[in-house]
Motif scaffolding. Structure first.
Motif: not given
Length: 359
Positions: A104-108
């Motif tokens: 998972t990543e924080v895209h925005a």
């Protein structure tokens, strides 16, 4: 009824003729699966069941084309059995593709909340993600699939439940659509390959209004791609396939909302051998997530919170705009002033035939 009888029965139907190529790809997948299972002690029951499942696939293909996948409910016993067989066909055994996990990543981050990207990761760039699925309680090996959020999902009125249903061009006209929440297998817009769903009408009804859902009914459900139909479903050089974009609204205190998933995934290797894994857990509140952004401290858009560089670093242009293009061609300054007729921006005559510096 054997498979050949089913095909012969429908050869007069023009619809089937248009999907012969797809049916053949399903046959190839079946043959690969049958070859793998031929070494097991359950070959007889598998072969019988898989032939039934494959017949049901032919039936479902006809219905998908005729109804454009607009399943609101599967009401008849035959359709219910078709869906169960379709879901169970995902569980095709132990293959050679190497699934390595979920990222998972924080895209925005935006006024709409925190936008997370969830990826399946693979060891080989040719590995292909096929489906996220549940198997109904009326089917052997029942398994649920769930998606939840601590606040609510941001859903744009012009958005879609599936990434492939969003127009990339429309995002340029309505920028906030870029934060819409959707599920996918690789595709981020309609410019990418198609992603389909089945048995998810009730789930989408909740999801489209900002809520989570659980697929735990009598019949299973799935979002999926047809094997070898969508290049975005391949792991590629970075070894990742996007499974969802989910924007969780901030809570009343301004803290980031979080996403919780319990998913089951099917994938296959380049030879067509399929594998699956169940119980993939994601909780963005206790899982380390990457925050994408510019990590170059000399850049004008440096993000101190970023943990992974997304290639967005920029510099100030001649007009002091971060990532800008500077003074526009044909103008003299950042305000767009034009030179006097016959002169350049420095006041030099452009056509001085008599040498008097006057145009």
């Amino acid at each position: 009824m054997v498979l050949s009888e089913v095909v012969n029965f429908h050869t007069q139907n023009a619809t089937l003729m248009r999907v012969v190529a797809y049916v053949r790809s399903v046959f190839e997948l079946y043959n690969s699966v049958n070859m793998v299972y031929s070494q097991s002690s359950k070959i007889e029951s598998f072969s019988t069941y898989s032939q039934i499942a494959l017949i049901n696939i032919v039936y479902l293909i006809l219905n998908w084309i005729q109804s454009a996948m607009k399943y609101s409910k599967i009401t008849t016993n035959w359709r219910r059995f078709s869906l169960l067989s379709f879901s169970a066909l995902f569980l095709t055994g132990t293959g050679l593709a190497q699934f390595t996990g979920i990222e998972t990543e924080v895209h925005a981050t935006s006024a709409y909340g925190t936008t997370y990207h969830i990826y399946a990761t693979f060891a080989d760039p040719t590995d292909e993600c096929i489906a996220l699925y549940s198997i109904g309680t009326a089917e052997e090996g029942s398994v649920d699939l769930s998606l939840d959020v601590t606040t609510s999902f941001y859903q744009h009125p012009a958005g879609s439940n599936l990434g492939s249903g969003i127009s990339g061009f429309f995002i340029t006209l309505v920028p906030e659509l870029a934060y819409d929440s959707w599920l996918t297998i690789g595709s981020e817009t309609s410019d990418d390959g198609p992603v389909s769903s089945i048995g998810m009408s009730d789930a989408f009804a909740s999801f489209s209004t900002g809520g989570g859902f659980v697929l735990n009914g009598e019949t299973g459900g799935s979002w999926y791609v047809t094997p070898a139909s969508n290049p975005s479903a391949l792991a590629g050089d970075d070894g990742r396939v996007l499974l969802a974009q989910l924007t969780a609204a901030d809570d009343a205190e301004g803290n980031a909302g979080h996403v919780v998933c319990d998913w089951n995934l099917q994938w296959r290797d380049v030879s067509g051998v399929s594998s699956n894994v169940i119980g993939l857990l994601v909780d963005t509140s206790d899982s380390p997530v990457d925050i994408a952004g510019c990590m170059d401290v000399s850049a004008c858009n440096y993000d101190a919170a970023a943990t992974t560089d997304d290639g967005s670093c920029a510099t100030l242009d001649a007009c002091g705009v971060c990532g800008g293009e500077g003074i526009a061609a044909g103008t003299c300054d950042c305000e767009g002033s034009l030179p006097d007729a016959g002169y350049d921006c420095d006041g030099v005559c452009l056509s001085d035939s008599d040498g008097d510096a006057i145009w």
